[in-house]
Each structure stands twice: as structure tokens, then as C-alpha cells.
Design a protein around this motif. Structure first.
Motif, PDB file in Angstrom:
ATOM      1  N   PRO A 223      14.580  -6.453  89.276  1.00 22.36           N
ATOM      2  CA  PRO A 223      14.012  -6.198  90.608  1.00 22.36           C
ATOM      3  C   PRO A 223      14.493  -7.161  91.687  1.00 22.36           C
ATOM      4  O   PRO A 223      14.708  -6.745  92.830  1.00 22.36           O
ATOM      5  CB  PRO A 223      12.493  -6.347  90.373  1.00 22.36           C
ATOM      6  N   ILE A 224      14.684  -8.441  91.350  1.00 23.83           N
ATOM      7  CA  ILE A 224      15.138  -9.407  92.356  1.00 23.83           C
ATOM      8  C   ILE A 224      16.523  -9.037  92.870  1.00 23.83           C
ATOM      9  O   ILE A 224      16.808  -9.123  94.074  1.00 23.83           O
ATOM     10  CB  ILE A 224      15.147 -10.834  91.781  1.00 23.83           C
ATOM     11  N   PHE A 225      17.388  -8.605  91.961  1.00 20.40           N
ATOM     12  CA  PHE A 225      18.723  -8.160  92.369  1.00 20.40           C
ATOM     13  C   PHE A 225      18.635  -6.963  93.307  1.00 20.40           C
ATOM     14  O   PHE A 225      19.321  -6.900  94.343  1.00 20.40           O
ATOM     15  CB  PHE A 225      19.549  -7.803  91.134  1.00 20.40           C
ATOM     16  N   LEU A 226      17.785  -6.007  92.974  1.00 23.67           N
ATOM     17  CA  LEU A 226      17.630  -4.818  93.812  1.00 23.67           C
ATOM     18  C   LEU A 226      17.068  -5.173  95.184  1.00 23.67           C
ATOM     19  O   LEU A 226      17.496  -4.620  96.209  1.00 23.67           O
ATOM     20  CB  LEU A 226      16.708  -3.819  93.110  1.00 23.67           C
ATOM     21  N   MET A 227      16.103  -6.110  95.215  1.00 26.91           N
ATOM     22  CA  MET A 227      15.517  -6.497  96.493  1.00 26.91           C
ATOM     23  C   MET A 227      16.529  -7.218  97.372  1.00 26.91           C
ATOM     24  O   MET A 227      16.569  -7.012  98.598  1.00 26.91           O
ATOM     25  CB  MET A 227      14.279  -7.368  96.256  1.00 26.91           C
ATOM     26  N   LYS A 228      17.359  -8.044  96.759  1.00 30.47           N
ATOM     27  CA  LYS A 228      18.414  -8.710  97.517  1.00 30.47           C
ATOM     28  C   LYS A 228      19.382  -7.686  98.085  1.00 30.47           C
ATOM     29  O   LYS A 228      19.791  -7.776  99.267  1.00 30.47           O
ATOM     30  CB  LYS A 228      19.167  -9.701  96.612  1.00 30.47           C
ATOM     31  N   LEU A 229      19.736  -6.704  97.290  1.00 31.06           N
ATOM     32  CA  LEU A 229      20.651  -5.659  97.737  1.00 31.06           C
ATOM     33  C   LEU A 229      20.066  -4.907  98.927  1.00 31.06           C
ATOM     34  O   LEU A 229      20.770  -4.646  99.918  1.00 31.06           O
ATOM     35  CB  LEU A 229      20.939  -4.704  96.583  1.00 31.06           C
ATOM     36  N   LEU A 230      18.783  -4.553  98.859  1.00 29.09           N
ATOM     37  CA  LEU A 230      18.154  -3.798  99.943  1.00 29.09           C
ATOM     38  C   LEU A 230      18.073  -4.622 101.226  1.00 29.09           C
ATOM     39  O   LEU A 230      18.290  -4.094 102.327  1.00 29.09           O
ATOM     40  CB  LEU A 230      16.746  -3.350  99.516  1.00 29.09           C
ATOM     41  N   CYS A 231      17.769  -5.910 101.089  1.00 29.36           N
ATOM     42  CA  CYS A 231      17.685  -6.779 102.270  1.00 29.36           C
ATOM     43  C   CYS A 231      19.032  -6.881 102.972  1.00 29.36           C
ATOM     44  O   CYS A 231      19.120  -6.754 104.202  1.00 29.36           O
ATOM     45  CB  CYS A 231      17.185  -8.166 101.873  1.00 29.36           C
ATOM     46  N   PHE A 232      20.085  -7.089 102.197  1.00 25.55           N
ATOM     47  CA  PHE A 232      21.403  -7.222 102.801  1.00 25.55           C
ATOM     48  C   PHE A 232      21.950  -5.878 103.273  1.00 25.55           C
ATOM     49  O   PHE A 232      22.736  -5.828 104.234  1.00 25.55           O
ATOM     50  CB  PHE A 232      22.372  -7.895 101.833  1.00 25.55           C
ATOM     51  N   ALA A 233      21.543  -4.800 102.626  1.00 28.63           N
ATOM     52  CA  ALA A 233      21.941  -3.472 103.107  1.00 28.63           C
ATOM     53  C   ALA A 233      21.326  -3.201 104.477  1.00 28.63           C
ATOM     54  O   ALA A 233      22.008  -2.673 105.377  1.00 28.63           O
ATOM     55  CB  ALA A 233      21.510  -2.403 102.113  1.00 28.63           C
ATOM     56  N   LEU A 234      20.067  -3.563 104.662  1.00 28.73           N
ATOM     57  CA  LEU A 234      19.421  -3.396 105.966  1.00 28.73           C
ATOM     58  C   LEU A 234      20.074  -4.302 107.003  1.00 28.73           C
ATOM     59  O   LEU A 234      20.275  -3.901 108.160  1.00 28.73           O
ATOM     60  CB  LEU A 234      17.930  -3.704 105.849  1.00 28.73           C
ATOM     61  N   PHE A 235      20.421  -5.516 106.605  1.00 27.08           N
ATOM     62  CA  PHE A 235      21.106  -6.447 107.494  1.00 27.08           C
ATOM     63  C   PHE A 235      22.443  -5.865 107.951  1.00 27.08           C
ATOM     64  O   PHE A 235      22.792  -5.903 109.143  1.00 27.08           O
ATOM     65  CB  PHE A 235      21.314  -7.773 106.756  1.00 27.08           C
ATOM     66  N   ALA A 236      23.201  -5.302 107.018  1.00 25.17           N
ATOM     67  CA  ALA A 236      24.504  -4.716 107.354  1.00 25.17           C
ATOM     68  C   ALA A 236      24.337  -3.495 108.259  1.00 25.17           C
ATOM     69  O   ALA A 236      25.127  -3.289 109.188  1.00 25.17           O
ATOM     70  CB  ALA A 236      25.255  -4.334 106.075  1.00 25.17           C
ATOM     71  N   CYS A 237      23.329  -2.686 108.012  1.00 29.30           N
ATOM     72  CA  CYS A 237      23.073  -1.519 108.862  1.00 29.30           C
ATOM     73  C   CYS A 237      22.705  -1.953 110.279  1.00 29.30           C
ATOM     74  O   CYS A 237      23.114  -1.314 111.261  1.00 29.30           O
ATOM     75  CB  CYS A 237      21.953  -0.666 108.271  1.00 29.30           C
ATOM     76  N   ALA A 238      21.934  -3.030 110.396  1.00 27.81           N
ATOM     77  CA  ALA A 238      21.570  -3.556 111.709  1.00 27.81           C
ATOM     78  C   ALA A 238      22.798  -4.057 112.451  1.00 27.81           C
ATOM     79  O   ALA A 238      22.959  -3.827 113.656  1.00 27.81           O
ATOM     80  CB  ALA A 238      20.543  -4.678 111.557  1.00 27.81           C
ATOM     81  N   PHE A 239      23.683  -4.735 111.732  1.00 29.09           N
ATOM     82  CA  PHE A 239      24.925  -5.212 112.349  1.00 29.09           C
ATOM     83  C   PHE A 239      25.810  -4.040 112.754  1.00 29.09           C
ATOM     84  O   PHE A 239      26.437  -4.046 113.824  1.00 29.09           O
ATOM     85  CB  PHE A 239      25.666  -6.124 111.374  1.00 29.09           C
ATOM     86  N   ASN A 240      25.875  -3.019 111.915  1.00 27.81           N
ATOM     87  CA  ASN A 240      26.694  -1.848 112.201  1.00 27.81           C
ATOM     88  C   ASN A 240      26.203  -1.111 113.444  1.00 27.81           C
ATOM     89  O   ASN A 240      26.990  -0.457 114.140  1.00 27.81           O
ATOM     90  CB  ASN A 240      26.684  -0.908 110.999  1.00 27.81           C
ATOM     91  N   LEU A 241      24.918  -1.215 113.732  1.00 29.77           N
ATOM     92  CA  LEU A 241      24.375  -0.602 114.943  1.00 29.77           C
ATOM     93  C   LEU A 241      25.065  -1.165 116.181  1.00 29.77           C
ATOM     94  O   LEU A 241      25.298  -0.446 117.158  1.00 29.77           O
ATOM     95  CB  LEU A 241      22.866  -0.864 115.016  1.00 29.77           C
ATOM     96  N   LEU A 242      25.425  -2.441 116.126  1.00 29.43           N
ATOM     97  CA  LEU A 242      26.086  -3.084 117.253  1.00 29.43           C
ATOM     98  C   LEU A 242      27.600  -2.861 117.216  1.00 29.43           C
ATOM     99  O   LEU A 242      28.201  -2.502 118.229  1.00 29.43           O
ATOM    100  CB  LEU A 242      25.787  -4.585 117.243  1.00 29.43           C
ATOM    101  N   LEU A 243      28.215  -3.046 116.055  1.00 30.52           N
ATOM    102  CA  LEU A 243      29.671  -2.925 115.951  1.00 30.52           C
ATOM    103  C   LEU A 243      30.123  -1.472 115.902  1.00 30.52           C
ATOM    104  O   LEU A 243      30.997  -1.047 116.654  1.00 30.52           O
ATOM    105  CB  LEU A 243      30.171  -3.660 114.703  1.00 30.52           C
ATOM    106  N   GLY A 244      29.523  -0.693 115.022  1.00 26.14           N
ATOM    107  CA  GLY A 244      29.984   0.665 114.789  1.00 26.14           C
ATOM    108  C   GLY A 244      29.639   1.640 115.884  1.00 26.14           C
ATOM    109  O   GLY A 244      30.392   2.575 116.154  1.00 26.14           O
ATOM    110  N   TYR A 245      28.495   1.456 116.536  1.00 24.82           N
ATOM    111  CA  TYR A 245      28.041   2.435 117.518  1.00 24.82           C
ATOM    112  C   TYR A 245      28.100   1.933 118.953  1.00 24.82           C
ATOM    113  O   TYR A 245      27.918   2.714 119.886  1.00 24.82           O
ATOM    114  CB  TYR A 245      26.612   2.879 117.179  1.00 24.82           C
ATOM    115  N   THR A 246      28.324   0.639 119.148  1.00 28.51           N
ATOM    116  CA  THR A 246      28.438   0.097 120.502  1.00 28.51           C
ATOM    117  C   THR A 246      29.795  -0.552 120.725  1.00 28.51           C
ATOM    118  O   THR A 246      30.213  -0.757 121.865  1.00 28.51           O
ATOM    119  CB  THR A 246      27.310  -0.931 120.779  1.00 28.51           C
ATOM    120  N   GLY A 247      30.483  -0.907 119.641  1.00 28.38           N
ATOM    121  CA  GLY A 247      31.807  -1.503 119.758  1.00 28.38           C
ATOM    122  C   GLY A 247      31.799  -2.982 120.070  1.00 28.38           C
ATOM    123  O   GLY A 247      32.785  -3.515 120.577  1.00 28.38           O
TER     124      GLY A 247
END
Length: 333
Positions: free
Chosen positions: A44-68
Motif C-alpha cells: 500500500p505505501i508504494f501505491l500511495m506514493k505512486l498516486l501522490c506523484f501521479a497527481l503531482f505530475a498531472c498538476a504540473f502538466n496542467l501548466l506545461l501541457g495545456y498552457t505551455g
């Protein structure tokens, strides 16, 4: 005239979104079903780490991928929220939901200040300003009393969610993290498919034209920056409860580099790409940590191979492939 031009341009942009949503929904629901039963097969700890960083990457992509906008300072929001959440939970005794909320608000305020300064420049200058401001915040965290310097905030209590759900139980904590991840993903999806998100994409494609249509480009960029910072803070706050500590590693420039790597590996401008990229990086770090192979070198080799063979990122190339087009996907970056 600007209203007519905007109306005629926005309709075609919305059609691919409907096409993508139908197919993507099936994959997302299948992925969600797998995540629900994942604790039965994985740590479970591995899965929780994965989900946290996946959300972090999605948040970053909101700025880079959709705003440039390429930011080298997103560790400020991720780590800053981790510190705020950890301090509120440990020192003030706040419940986990309120502590995480404080982290999100704190990250949004940091994003407002940093974004107000950074959006005045473009390209590499924007990236360097975010890096410089991020380093300033790093040294603030090193010297500030509430962060406890190099020791960080340790032994953070997970507490009771809503007053009765014990998050010290790993299963309860996992489903809390999963719930936060899904909520964050829904917010991002709604944001990028809203009229606001469409304007951001037009700014990314042709900023001069967006300005000529009467849009306040600076305000839209700042809004995207703050939203991205808040969601990155959501990931960082939850992460501090999962591992029960917040340290300088969370605000270091290497953390900003990691989230850029995750996003590029998966595919910028896609919803699923950053999740896949985060999963790949976190998995490599987890399974190579106990081996004799240097994790950073292996990760660098994987990144180099992906850049050479998958110019759009792994998911981006899948979207552009025959199979991806047949399934109804379309890479819109």
C-alpha cells in the motif's frame, strides 16, 4: 467581432474533446477498478506514493501541457504544502482533512505570489525565474523554525479522517489517497475542458492571436499557475501524511526535475500520460533502491530512450498511433 471569432473557433476545439472522453472514460474506469483492488496485490505505501506523484505530475502538466509554461519551481508548492500540512497536523493537532486543506491554500498563495512575478516573462526566462524563486523558498525552509531545518518535521500523526476513520490503518489511508487522487483528476479534467481551459490552449498555440481576440493573457496564465500550484499542494500535503514527515527533499530543485521527467516520459498535453510517467519513475525508484544499480543512471537511460523513440511521450505516441486513433484518441498538443 472578437466574440464571433471566439465562437467559431471554440466549437471545433470542443469536438475532439467529446471523441476523446468516450474512449478515455473506459480506460479510466478500468484503471480505477484496478486501483480499488490493487492493495490486495501490491504494498500500500508504494501505491500511495505512486498516486501522490501521479497527481503531482498531472498538476504540473496542467501548466506545461495545456498552457505551455515550463516551471522549474513546482517543488515549492509540493514541498511547501507538505510542510504546512505536517505542521498543522503535528503541532496544532488539526484533523487530516483540515491540515491538507491548509496545505492546498498555502500552495495556492505561494503560486499566486510566484506566478505574479514569473508570468511577466516567457520561455526560458519564465523557467529561470521560477527556479530562482523556488531556491529562495528552499533556503527559507532551511532557516525557518517551524520546518525544523535539515531534520524536517517527523512523526506526523495521520489522525482520524472526519473524526472517526483511523488513517493509521494502511487500508484506510490508501483509499483516502485514492479518493483525493480521483477528485484531483476530475478537477483537472473539468478545468481543461471548460471555456477557461480552451482559452489556455489557444494561448499555448498562439498567444498573440489570443491577445488580439481581447483576452487578458496574463490573467489566464496566472489562473492556470495558481490552479496548478494548488493541485501540486494537494499532492504534497497528502504525501506528508502518507510518509508522516516533510523534509527539504520535498522543496529541493531535484523534485521539480523529477516531475518534469515524469510528465515528459508519459506525454505532455495528455490526461493519462503524466500518470503513466509517474508510475514508471516511481516503480524504477522503488525496485532499484535495494539493488546495486544506480537509480539515477537507469532513470536517465530510460528518459534518453523515450526522448529518442517517443518524441511525444509514451502515451502521446500511443494516441498518435493507428491503434490510438482507432480507439478514438487524438493527441492535441
Amino acid at each position: 467581432m472578437s466574440h464571433v471569432a471566439h465562437s467559431t473557433n471554440s466549437k471545433p476545439a470542443a469536438e475532439p474533446g467529446v471523441k476523446i472522453t468516450t474512449s478515455a472514460t473506459i480506460f479510466l474506469l478500468a484503471g480505477l477498478a484496478l486501483l480499488v483492488v490493487a492493495p490486495l496485490f501490491f504494498y500500500p505505501i508504494f501505491l500511495m506514493k505512486l498516486l501522490c506523484f501521479a497527481l503531482f505530475a498531472c498538476a504540473f502538466n496542467l501548466l506545461l501541457g495545456y498552457t505551455g509554461l515550463l516551471s522549474f519551481g513546482h517543488a515549492t508548492f509540493f514541498g511547501g504544502a507538505a510542510y504546512f500540512t505536517a505542521h498543522a497536523a503535528k503541532v496544532w493537532g488539526w484533523t487530516p482533512e483540515l491540515a491538507v486543506l491548509l496545505g492546498v491554500v498555502g500552495a495556492a498563495l505561494l503560486g499566486l505570489v510566484m506566478g505574479f512575478v514569473a508570468i511577466r516573462r516567457q520561455g526560458i526566462y519564465f523557467a529561470m525565474i521560477t527556479l530562482a524563486l523556488s531556491q529562495m523558498f528552499f533556503f527559507f525552509c532551511l532557516q525557518a523554525g517551524f520546518t525544523q531545518g535539515e531534520d524536517g518535521i517527523q512523526q506526523v500523526p495521520r489522525g482520524y479522517l472526519l473524526g472517526f476513520i483511523d488513517l493509521s490503518v494502511s487500508t484506510n489511508m490508501y483509499y483516502f489517497v485514492l479518493g483525493v487522487f480521483v477528485i484531483g483528476l476530475v478537477i483537472i479534467w473539468r478545468f481543461i475542458n471548460s471555456p477557461f481551459g480552451m482559452i489556455l490552449k489557444s494561448i499555448r498555440e498562439n498567444e498573440a492571436r489570443a491577445t488580439s481576440l481581447g483576452y487578458s493573457v496574463a490573467h489566464y496564465k496566472l489562473g492556470a499557475f495558481v490552479m496548478s500550484a494548488a493541485l501540486a499542494g494537494l499532492a504534497g500535503g497528502v504525501k506528508s501524511l502518507v510518509f508522516q514527515f516533510a523534509t527539504l527533499t520535498d522543496v529541493a530543485w531535484q523534485m521539480s526535475g523529477e516531475v518534469i521527467l515524469m510528465t515528459l516520459l508519459g506525454g505532455i498535453g495528455t490526461l493519462i500520460g503524466p500518470i503513466f510517467g509517474a508510475g514508471l519513475v516511481v516503480t524504477l525508484q522503488n525496485y532499484l533502491a535495494t539493488s546495486d544499480f544506480p537509480v539515477t543512471i537507469i532513470t536517465g537511460v530510460v528518459f534518453m530512450v523515450c526522448v529518442l523513440l517517443f518524441r511525444r511521450g509514451i502515451i502521446g505516441e500511443f494516441y498518435a498511433s493507428r491503434v490510438g486513433r482507432w480507439l478514438g484518441f487524438e493527441h492535441r498538443h
